[in-house]
Design a protein around this motif. Sequence first.
Motif, short mmCIF file in Angstrom:
data_model
loop_
_atom_site.label_atom_id
_atom_site.label_comp_id
_atom_site.label_asym_id
_atom_site.label_seq_id
_atom_site.Cartn_x
_atom_site.Cartn_y
_atom_site.Cartn_z
N VAL A 120 0.70 -1.12 -0.07
CA VAL A 120 0.05 -0.18 0.17
C VAL A 120 0.88 1.23 -0.06
N THR A 121 0.55 2.25 -0.93
CA THR A 121 1.57 3.32 -1.03
C THR A 121 0.58 4.56 0.06
N ASP A 122 1.37 5.38 0.11
CA ASP A 122 1.00 6.44 1.23
C ASP A 122 -0.13 7.18 0.56
N SER A 123 -0.46 7.27 -0.76
CA SER A 123 -1.65 7.84 -1.34
C SER A 123 -2.96 6.87 -1.60
N GLY A 124 -2.84 5.76 -0.72
CA GLY A 124 -3.74 4.72 -0.85
C GLY A 124 -3.90 3.73 -1.91
N ILE A 125 -2.99 3.63 -2.71
CA ILE A 125 -2.92 2.75 -3.90
C ILE A 125 -2.51 1.38 -3.46
N THR A 172 0.09 -4.93 -6.62
CA THR A 172 0.51 -6.35 -6.41
C THR A 172 1.51 -6.83 -7.70
N TRP A 173 2.12 -7.91 -7.34
CA TRP A 173 2.92 -8.44 -8.21
C TRP A 173 3.24 -10.00 -7.97
N GLY A 174 3.81 -10.71 -8.95
CA GLY A 174 4.17 -12.24 -8.54
C GLY A 174 3.30 -12.94 -9.09
N TRP A 175 2.98 -14.05 -8.68
CA TRP A 175 2.24 -15.20 -9.18
C TRP A 175 0.72 -14.86 -9.37
N GLY A 176 -0.02 -15.11 -10.20
CA GLY A 176 -1.30 -14.71 -10.64
C GLY A 176 -2.10 -15.51 -11.15
N GLU A 177 -1.92 -16.97 -11.02
CA GLU A 177 -2.73 -18.21 -11.43
C GLU A 177 -4.27 -18.07 -11.16
N HIS A 178 -4.53 -17.76 -9.90
CA HIS A 178 -5.84 -17.95 -9.25
C HIS A 178 -6.40 -16.41 -9.27
N GLY A 179 -5.76 -15.37 -10.09
CA GLY A 179 -6.35 -14.09 -9.95
C GLY A 179 -6.27 -13.23 -8.67
N GLN A 180 -5.26 -13.81 -7.86
CA GLN A 180 -4.67 -13.03 -6.59
C GLN A 180 -4.28 -11.91 -6.71
N LEU A 181 -3.75 -11.43 -7.97
CA LEU A 181 -3.34 -10.14 -8.19
C LEU A 181 -4.31 -8.97 -8.16
N GLY A 182 -5.50 -9.43 -8.63
CA GLY A 182 -6.54 -8.62 -8.46
C GLY A 182 -6.77 -7.92 -9.77
N LEU A 183 -5.93 -8.15 -10.91
CA LEU A 183 -5.77 -7.36 -12.18
C LEU A 183 -6.85 -7.65 -13.34
N GLY A 184 -7.63 -8.90 -12.95
CA GLY A 184 -8.58 -9.04 -13.93
C GLY A 184 -8.25 -10.21 -14.89
N ASN A 185 -6.91 -10.67 -14.55
CA ASN A 185 -6.59 -11.85 -15.07
C ASN A 185 -5.78 -12.92 -14.40
N CYS A 207 -2.60 -13.62 -15.18
CA CYS A 207 -1.18 -13.79 -15.67
C CYS A 207 -0.08 -13.12 -14.41
N ASP A 208 1.16 -13.68 -14.65
CA ASP A 208 2.07 -13.49 -13.41
C ASP A 208 2.52 -11.72 -13.97
N GLN A 209 3.09 -11.29 -12.81
CA GLN A 209 3.71 -9.90 -13.07
C GLN A 209 5.06 -9.65 -12.38
N ILE A 210 5.94 -9.30 -13.06
CA ILE A 210 7.00 -9.17 -12.65
C ILE A 210 7.38 -7.91 -11.68
N LYS A 211 6.65 -6.62 -11.85
CA LYS A 211 6.59 -5.59 -11.17
C LYS A 211 5.39 -5.06 -10.73
N PRO A 212 5.34 -4.21 -9.47
CA PRO A 212 4.04 -3.76 -9.11
C PRO A 212 3.03 -3.16 -9.93
N ARG A 213 2.05 -3.61 -9.95
CA ARG A 213 0.93 -2.95 -10.77
C ARG A 213 -0.37 -2.60 -9.83
N ALA A 214 -0.91 -1.20 -10.04
CA ALA A 214 -2.11 -0.75 -9.13
C ALA A 214 -3.42 -1.62 -9.45
#
Length: 384
Positions: free
Chosen positions: A321-326, A329-342, A344-351
């Motif tokens: 969590v950033t100081d502006s409330g964002i 997430t990043w890393g393993w995304g097989e079950h949608g645990q990144l909350g990005l609508g897919n 996919c795995d992610q290498i860097k943090p995404r809002a």
Amino acid sequence: MEEIEVIESSESKEEEQRVWSWGAGTDGQLGTGCLRDELSPQLLQLPFSVSALACGGGQVFSWGRGTSGQLGHGDMANCSSPKPISFFEDYSVTQLSAGWNHSGFVSDSGCLFTCGDGSFGQLGHGDYISHYFPRKVSYFINNNVQQIACGMRHSLVLVEDCLGNQVYGFGSGKRGQLGISLDKIRSFSLPCINNGFEDVEIVSISANGDHSAALSADGHLYTWGKGFSKMCDSYIPQRLSSSLCFLKAALGWNHALLLTGGGEAYMLGGSTHGTLSDPEKMSPVKPLSENSKEAALEKVSGLDDTKVVQIAAGAEHSALVTDSGIIMTWGWGEHGQLGLGNTCDQIKPRAVSLDDEVQSNDAAFQVYCGSGFTYTIRTLSLSS
């Protein structure tokens, strides 16, 4: 932390709270009432406010997978919606933790209770029996328990006594995660004091997978158990050789996130599924001893000058969590645990985008990770 959620409810007339969950949900661990994965944040309709949540001071609710009795409801049934743990009706629980198949609870009087799978001794009752209701750990009857941290098959306890804060371990010890002996220990069913903190003041403990960690009052990180980045296992706590002062540590199965007092996020070990934000930078450093090595500590990339206020780690994914409330997430995304609508795995943090999100200086966000799912709590102050 696996498919179990344990929360403490609180009542506040001056706050408005919203809770979202996403990711793996086939055992009911998202609390949505549905048994399916969710790729995007789902707003939960909870009839109470939340003061603390453990994925894995008030009434305690639990839900998710209950096949080992880890929900504390007296049975081995899964539960897809929050259900109060009746055992704690006459107690005030101030801290709690969820492991893979067991749970721990600390009361305001410093008593420790555990339930769930006990086949590795991780409940601390001196046997290898599972319990479907919370049971008081009698070993600490005369001690003031401060914290419990549940790993996959082991537990750590921070106790305040006449000598100061002491760390105890029990459960599976084959990777050194108990920190109680230089010899290999398959398991230990009674709490045993950790050997590495005789002259160190410990203020917090963490456990996940076969890893254990502790933070000292002066901001040093100590780790033991399974070695990060395929490094050797450590059977006693090893202090991370860094000049940084850390405020918080979050453990995954193969990595650790660290937060400094200046709001910088660092990562220790792990390149699987992108849990290390820049895998090419991962490299071993000078061994601490002949039998132990230290993985590289790297600053989480992609944040620019963003200040981080909270961190969380799942099995193979990370969140902050950033100081502006964002929420990012990043890393393993097989079950949608990144909350990005897919998935996919992610290498860097995404809002992460939250429906009905409120950007306000009075809104505080918290993020929690289970092995393959994520929770976010937004608390909005209504006072003028």
